[in-house]
Design a protein around this motif. Sequence first.
Motif, mmCIF file in Angstrom:
data_model
loop_
_atom_site.group_PDB
_atom_site.id
_atom_site.type_symbol
_atom_site.label_atom_id
_atom_site.label_comp_id
_atom_site.label_asym_id
_atom_site.label_seq_id
_atom_site.Cartn_x
_atom_site.Cartn_y
_atom_site.Cartn_z
ATOM 1 N N SER A 1 3.775 -6.916 6.148
ATOM 2 C CA SER A 1 5.165 -7.336 5.923
ATOM 3 C C SER A 1 5.480 -7.567 4.457
ATOM 4 O O SER A 1 6.622 -7.379 4.029
ATOM 5 C CB SER A 1 5.482 -8.607 6.722
ATOM 6 O OG SER A 1 4.668 -9.688 6.289
ATOM 7 N N LYS A 2 4.479 -7.949 3.656
ATOM 8 C CA LYS A 2 4.729 -8.196 2.233
ATOM 9 C C LYS A 2 3.406 -8.080 1.486
ATOM 10 O O LYS A 2 2.384 -8.591 1.943
ATOM 11 C CB LYS A 2 5.328 -9.583 2.013
ATOM 12 C CG LYS A 2 5.763 -9.865 0.585
ATOM 13 C CD LYS A 2 6.451 -11.217 0.492
ATOM 14 C CE LYS A 2 6.986 -11.484 -0.902
ATOM 15 N NZ LYS A 2 7.676 -12.796 -0.984
ATOM 16 N N TRP A 3 3.460 -7.422 0.344
ATOM 17 C CA TRP A 3 2.232 -7.207 -0.434
ATOM 18 C C TRP A 3 2.581 -7.242 -1.914
ATOM 19 O O TRP A 3 3.291 -6.383 -2.408
ATOM 20 C CB TRP A 3 1.610 -5.874 -0.038
ATOM 21 C CG TRP A 3 0.350 -5.500 -0.742
ATOM 22 C CD1 TRP A 3 -0.534 -6.315 -1.383
ATOM 23 C CD2 TRP A 3 -0.184 -4.170 -0.845
ATOM 24 N NE1 TRP A 3 -1.591 -5.586 -1.881
ATOM 25 C CE2 TRP A 3 -1.400 -4.265 -1.559
ATOM 26 C CE3 TRP A 3 0.237 -2.920 -0.397
ATOM 27 C CZ2 TRP A 3 -2.182 -3.148 -1.840
ATOM 28 C CZ3 TRP A 3 -0.538 -1.815 -0.671
ATOM 29 C CH2 TRP A 3 -1.740 -1.934 -1.394
ATOM 30 N N GLU A 4 2.104 -8.258 -2.579
ATOM 31 C CA GLU A 4 2.274 -8.385 -4.024
ATOM 32 C C GLU A 4 0.881 -8.368 -4.629
ATOM 33 O O GLU A 4 0.136 -9.350 -4.529
ATOM 34 C CB GLU A 4 3.004 -9.678 -4.383
ATOM 35 C CG GLU A 4 4.428 -9.732 -3.842
ATOM 36 C CD GLU A 4 5.094 -11.072 -4.115
ATOM 37 O OE1 GLU A 4 4.455 -11.941 -4.773
ATOM 38 O OE2 GLU A 4 6.234 -11.268 -3.657
ATOM 39 N N LYS A 5 0.517 -7.247 -5.220
ATOM 40 C CA LYS A 5 -0.826 -7.108 -5.771
ATOM 41 C C LYS A 5 -1.095 -8.226 -6.769
ATOM 42 O O LYS A 5 -0.270 -8.537 -7.610
ATOM 43 C CB LYS A 5 -0.997 -5.750 -6.439
ATOM 44 C CG LYS A 5 -1.005 -4.582 -5.463
ATOM 45 C CD LYS A 5 -1.329 -3.279 -6.161
ATOM 46 C CE LYS A 5 -1.349 -2.126 -5.182
ATOM 47 N NZ LYS A 5 -1.737 -0.848 -5.831
ATOM 48 N N GLY A 6 -2.293 -8.790 -6.647
ATOM 49 C CA GLY A 6 -2.661 -9.880 -7.541
ATOM 50 C C GLY A 6 -2.139 -11.225 -7.119
ATOM 51 O O GLY A 6 -2.448 -12.237 -7.755
ATOM 52 N N ASP A 7 -1.381 -11.279 -6.013
ATOM 53 C CA ASP A 7 -0.818 -12.561 -5.565
ATOM 54 C C ASP A 7 -1.029 -12.819 -4.074
ATOM 55 O O ASP A 7 -1.700 -13.753 -3.695
ATOM 56 C CB ASP A 7 0.681 -12.626 -5.882
ATOM 57 C CG ASP A 7 0.957 -13.138 -7.280
ATOM 58 O OD1 ASP A 7 0.117 -13.889 -7.805
ATOM 59 O OD2 ASP A 7 1.992 -12.763 -7.856
ATOM 60 N N ARG A 8 -0.401 -11.986 -3.246
ATOM 61 C CA ARG A 8 -0.411 -12.291 -1.814
ATOM 62 C C ARG A 8 -0.366 -11.027 -0.973
ATOM 63 O O ARG A 8 0.076 -9.966 -1.420
ATOM 64 C CB ARG A 8 0.749 -13.201 -1.442
ATOM 65 C CG ARG A 8 2.114 -12.566 -1.604
ATOM 66 C CD ARG A 8 3.193 -13.476 -1.042
ATOM 67 N NE ARG A 8 3.277 -14.713 -1.793
ATOM 68 C CZ ARG A 8 3.727 -15.869 -1.303
ATOM 69 N NH1 ARG A 8 4.097 -15.946 -0.060
ATOM 70 N NH2 ARG A 8 3.801 -16.936 -2.052
#
Length: 559
Positions: free
Chosen positions: A235-242
């Motif tokens: 649903s959500k992918w922020e590389k380096g974060d979550r």
Amino acid sequence: MNRLAGLLGSAALAFGLSVGPALSENLLTLAEDVPAGLDYDGASIAIPATQTGVDNLLEPLIYYKEKGVNDEGVIIHDFTQFEGRLAESWSYDEATLTWTFNLRRGVKGCDGATFDADDVIYTFQRAKSVSGAAPIGWFLSNVGSIDNFTPAVFGDSDDAIKAKVLGDEVQKVDQYTVKIRQSAPNALFQHVLTVFGLYIYDKQTMEKHATSEDPWSHKYNDNENAPGFGAYCLSKWEKGDRFEVVANPDYYRGKPFFERVVMLKVPEAGNRVVTLRSGQAGLVERLTPKQFNSLRGVRNVKVAGVVGNENLFVHLNYKTPPFDNIDLRKAIAHAIPYDAIIRDAYFGDAKRWKGIIPSSYTDFHQPSTLYDENLEKAKELLAKAGYPDGKGLEQFKDAFNLSYITEKESQLGPVVTLIKSNLEKIGIDVQLDPMPQTQYGDRQLVKKDLPFAVNDQEKPIAPDAVYGFLLFFVSQEKGGLNTMVNYSNAKVDELYAKALVEGDAAKRTAQAAEVQEILADEVAWIPVLEWKTQWAFNDKIKGIKWHPDNSIRWYDLSK
């Protein structure tokens, strides 16, 4: 810490966890990193967090059956027994070396995609294309002796282009039946189907994101999603974060207990400990043994683990002088402070690794050659190598930059410091070279140009010594994949090829033992220690299960 507080604040709000240690049907898990990509044929697949992402989005044809529960409450598998996943049943025709898989009907993936034989064919066609940065799918097919998955696929010649095309070795019989033919009998065939590099893609979604430059959607996998038929949907992918997923409501094994899972990158292990203790996180991974021990007995927290396949070794690249000098390699092996590392970096919660393959694996053999710490012997060997007291090694200054993963500083920092100190005692000047996990993985798996490194994240996922040989030590021209130290030995290649298809268990064991003797004698790498895989989690959570890739499947968990 401010960034962490902000991330946890937003996550807690989203979860309804802002007050006390409440545990809803959402799970917050903290790790040293989040997936850097989701392409299992990509460079980032060497990163454990990437493997976790792939494991939770995709699904295998078959998997291991459960065996029971260990004394710490961790569910373990029987690696000799298999059960159906996307394949409901299967049979084997010994005369034609052909496996017939009867696929499960009614399986739905994310966005309502329906699973059938076309998805299986697509997955193997992609594997045979060897179009990714790291041909994991081809490698596993080759290990399992699937017919025509040979090194002939590599290159751009007309013959190589023809060899990349999938023929009747993997054949669709009808919408829910697939046949796979082997070139030889091979006990590893079923094992390789359990490894993430042959998990099944959703063909329809993958092809929607294909381009003429990228017909197999590697860029899509690396930057957006890995569409499949697993328990969770991205649903959500922020590389380096979550990395956030939601439950697949149509998952064929039943809807997951946790409706939503958020995996946050919290590089500092100490911050992961504090957050778990506060009740804001449900599960944390990759702490130091000392930190895990500090959490035992803490209210609302449980620690559990299993002695599986985790290890630490020193990597010396054969293609980087002076590491092509066998006496120098032996000198360094005798200079490693094994006991001090176990005592001071792992606080006694590890043991010497007396082999090249995990000691719990089929056909593990303890070689007669072991390199204990002996600085006088190390000095003798250094002189024999042509570098008395280290004189002459200054010309190779860059080779002695000791690399390790920055995100693992809390665990590996003390290890590399102890190694540096001991090597300086015999005249070898070492500089510490921490690097981000993504860079380390690319240089290890793709470029294979790390000269000198400490590694604690490599293991053969199929629990068998012969599989481990091909993964790490068989030469590239004979199909070796993760040959990070660029080791090559014709005798090892020959023995591996024999052991792979040997039907006599006693002969196979003897062949595997001979390979391990050669690898130890030639210091293919320097095994240091083995340690327990552990997790710390809210004590309301149950279902912790050990898988050979050491990734948690969130579907296993409930409360």
